[in-house]
Design an enzyme around this catalytic site. Structure first.
Site, short mmCIF file in Angstrom:
data_model
loop_
_atom_site.label_atom_id
_atom_site.label_comp_id
_atom_site.label_asym_id
_atom_site.label_seq_id
_atom_site.Cartn_x
_atom_site.Cartn_y
_atom_site.Cartn_z
CB ALA A 83 38.62 33.08 -13.96
NE ARG A 137 30.88 45.54 -13.04
CZ ARG A 137 30.99 45.14 -11.77
NH1 ARG A 137 30.87 46.02 -10.78
NH2 ARG A 137 31.21 43.87 -11.48
N GLY A 153 31.31 45.05 -2.00
CA GLY A 153 30.48 44.57 -0.91
C GLY A 153 30.97 45.19 0.40
CG ASN A 159 34.47 45.31 -10.91
OD1 ASN A 159 34.79 44.14 -11.04
ND2 ASN A 159 34.09 45.83 -9.76
CE LYS A 205 62.42 39.23 -42.80
NZ LYS A 205 61.66 38.78 -43.96
CB SER A 260 78.06 53.68 -49.46
OG SER A 260 78.70 53.75 -48.21
C1 UD1 Z 1 32.58 40.73 -5.68
C2 UD1 Z 1 31.92 40.51 -4.31
C3 UD1 Z 1 32.02 41.82 -3.52
C4 UD1 Z 1 33.48 42.23 -3.39
C5 UD1 Z 1 34.18 42.31 -4.77
C6 UD1 Z 1 35.67 42.47 -4.57
C7 UD1 Z 1 30.08 38.90 -4.54
C8 UD1 Z 1 28.62 38.71 -4.66
N1 UD1 Z 1 30.53 40.15 -4.47
O1 UD1 Z 1 31.82 41.74 -6.33
O2 UD1 Z 1 31.45 41.65 -2.22
O3 UD1 Z 1 33.57 43.49 -2.74
O4 UD1 Z 1 33.94 41.11 -5.52
O5 UD1 Z 1 36.36 42.69 -5.74
O6 UD1 Z 1 30.81 37.92 -4.50
N2 UD1 Z 1 32.41 35.29 -11.42
C9 UD1 Z 1 32.19 34.00 -11.85
N3 UD1 Z 1 30.92 33.58 -12.06
C10 UD1 Z 1 29.83 34.37 -11.84
C11 UD1 Z 1 30.05 35.70 -11.41
C12 UD1 Z 1 31.34 36.13 -11.18
O7 UD1 Z 1 33.14 33.24 -12.04
O8 UD1 Z 1 28.72 33.89 -12.05
C13 UD1 Z 1 33.78 35.75 -11.20
C14 UD1 Z 1 34.18 36.92 -12.06
O9 UD1 Z 1 34.81 36.48 -13.25
C15 UD1 Z 1 35.15 37.67 -11.17
C16 UD1 Z 1 34.73 37.29 -9.76
O10 UD1 Z 1 33.89 36.17 -9.86
O11 UD1 Z 1 36.49 37.26 -11.37
C17 UD1 Z 1 33.99 38.43 -9.06
O12 UD1 Z 1 32.82 38.76 -9.82
P1 UD1 Z 1 32.40 40.27 -10.06
O13 UD1 Z 1 31.17 40.27 -10.88
O14 UD1 Z 1 33.55 41.07 -10.50
O15 UD1 Z 1 31.99 40.65 -8.55
P2 UD1 Z 1 31.98 42.09 -7.90
O16 UD1 Z 1 30.75 42.80 -8.31
O17 UD1 Z 1 33.26 42.78 -8.13
CA CA Z 2 35.02 42.39 -9.32
#
Ligand code: UD1
Ligand code: CA
Length: 459
Positions: A10, A16, A140, A228, A351, A405
């Protein structure tokens, strides 16, 4: 001893989303996405839960509180780097580690359990949870060899045209042998299209080391949806809403039109309550049995006992006792406590007030900063004048009083039990028990004056 642990990712910003609010804090049916994830994880009996925070770390912590441990990812170098931040907390655990993203709010605990069971049955070092997406863009892709064995996960931006045709996607949920996970993470590189350390690269690394990597394909793509952007947020909200509504119906609540009924994740509703179209029930709202919530009502953090009727009204941070009713077109502002069998009719605003059993406030009235006793009759168009331009003051009205009233009750003011205020009075001084207070000019009639008026109707 073998333990089960979870890492929730998280730390990302969520570029995005194009938002000032960090992605995992965007709400789906009134609850932050990451909170939905943690709620499901909590149903699965984990030893340790570690949430990786970065962007908006303080806000994420404030949202989840002490239900999880935290690890800080100072720079967002990718999902692999994010998981590594949990290493100090988890490195000595013998057992399995579930990884979930904070932006996949629709997962249900049973799916995690199914994944664990599959992982154990396969004696795998890692098991990827996959699903088949109607439109896999952005996810992915799961690359399998000609006999169906998983070879690797390829990110959208790294996928060649052939790989982009694959509809089986990585849901971002995995179970790993804990120690093998961290060992493999140290071998990842950021040599890819996004210059990030990908968690997904661990698959190839483990396979290269001769470990078994399994993939468990779940049946329902919707449940695995990753959010996203705002389009996905709306889609996820629709799915969650249908799920919430269906559960209430199964529990005995009538929704006249589920498609236009908006109920937040935390709301509780008793059996035989009927909810008309266009109703919104938000936050910690709790509704008893046998209530009726009319069209276009909105309840925020409001508690209704049994047999309460709400007709087209807005209720905020308030409560209504059994047998009371309100509306149409009335408004309970915060801290309104409505007693049993109270009637609040049309265009009534309340209120920060307490209203005792059986009292009636039928029409066009403002009750602010007041304590009303039992069985009072408040006439039409009464104003509790609570504000002197600087401070708010309180009005207290005793049991069985009658407020005529179009009266103004200028606070601070005490109106005793069994007293009577004549219609049209502006009351500034205390009214004692059994008094009738009247505060207006006596009526004067001027005989035949009509004839002298410039305007005259037909004789
Ligand atoms: C990721 C997966 C993808 C999968 C998808 C599913 C990777 C490289 N890719 O892509 O294969 O299909 O989720 O929803 O893992 N986050 C961090 N630190 C970071 C980057 C991300 O904590 O440095 C957290 C984000 O807050 C998020 C989660 O990791 O909750 C996923 O990151 P996000 O950038 O949304 O990955 P996707 O491009 O969706
Ligand atoms: Ca994601």
């Amino acid at each position: 001893m073998s333990t089960r642990n979870t890492i929730i990712l998280a730390a990302g910003k969520g570029t995005r989303m194009k938002s000032k609010l960090y992605k995992v804090l965007h709400k789906v049916c009134g609850k932050a996405m990451v909170d939905h994830v943690l709620t499901q994880v909590e149903k699965t009996n984990m030893d340790k839960v570690v949430t990786i925070v970065g962007y908006g770390a303080d806000d994420v912590k404030a949202t989840l509180g002490d239900r999880t441990q935290y690890a800080l990812q100072a720079k967002q170098l990718g999902t692999g780097d994010a998981v590594l931040q949990a290493e100090p907390i988890l490195k000595d655990e013998e057992g399995t580690t579930l990884i979930v993203s904070g932006d996949t709010p629709l997962f249900q605990a049973q799916t995690f359990e199914d994944l664990f069971a599959y992982h154990e049955a396969k004696h795998a070092a890692a098991t990827i949870l996959t699903s088949v997406a109607p439109d896999p863009t952005g996810y992915g892709r799961i690359v399998r060899n000609n006999i169906g064995i998983v070879e690797k996960i390829v990110e959208q931006k790294d996928a060649n045209s052939e790989e982009q045709e694959i509809h089986e996607i990585n849901t971002g949920v995995y179970v790993f042998d804990n120690k093998k996970l961290f060992a493999a993470l140290h071998k990842t590189s950021n040599d890819n299209a996004q210059g990030e350390y990908y968690l997904t690269d661990v698959v190839e690394i483990l396979k290269h080391d001769g470990d078994i990597v399994a993939a468990y394909k779940m049946a329902d793509f919707d449940e695995s949806m990753g959010v996203n952007d705002r389009v996905a947020l709306a889609n996820a909200t629709k799915i969650m809403r249908d799920r919430i509504n269906e559960q209430h119906m199964r529990d005995g609540v009538t929704l006249i039109d589920p498609a236009t009924t908006y109920i937040d994740a935390g709301v509780k509703i008793g059996a035989d309550t009927i909810i008309e179209p266009g109703v919104q029930l938000k936050g910690n709202t709790v509704i008893g049995d046998d209530c009726y919530i009319g069209s276009h009502s909105e309840l925020r953090n409001t508690t209704l006992a049994d047999h309460v009727t709400v007709t087209s009204s807005l209720l905020e941070d308030s409560d209504m006792a059994s047998g009371s009713n309100i509306g149409p077109n009335s408004h309970l502002r915060p801290e309104s406590h409505i007693g049993p069998k109270v009637h609040l009719g049309n265009f009534v605003e309340v209120k920060k007030a307490t209203i005792g059993e059986g009292t009636k406030v039928g029409h066009l009235t403002y009750v602010g900063n007041a304590k009303l006793g039992k069985n009072i009759n408040v006439g039409c168009g009464v104003v509790f004048v609570n504000y002197d331009g600087k401070n708010k003051h309180e009005t207290v009205v005793g049991d069985d009083a009658f407020i005529g009233s179009n009266s103004n009750l200028v606070a601070p003011l005490d109106v005793a039990d069994h007293s009577f205020i004549a219609a049209g009075s502006t009351i500034t001084d205390a009214v004692n028990q059994y008094d009738m207070a009247i505060a207006r000019e006596r009526q004067t009639n001027k005989p035949n004056y009509y004839q002298k008026l410039p305007y005259r109707g037909e004789d």
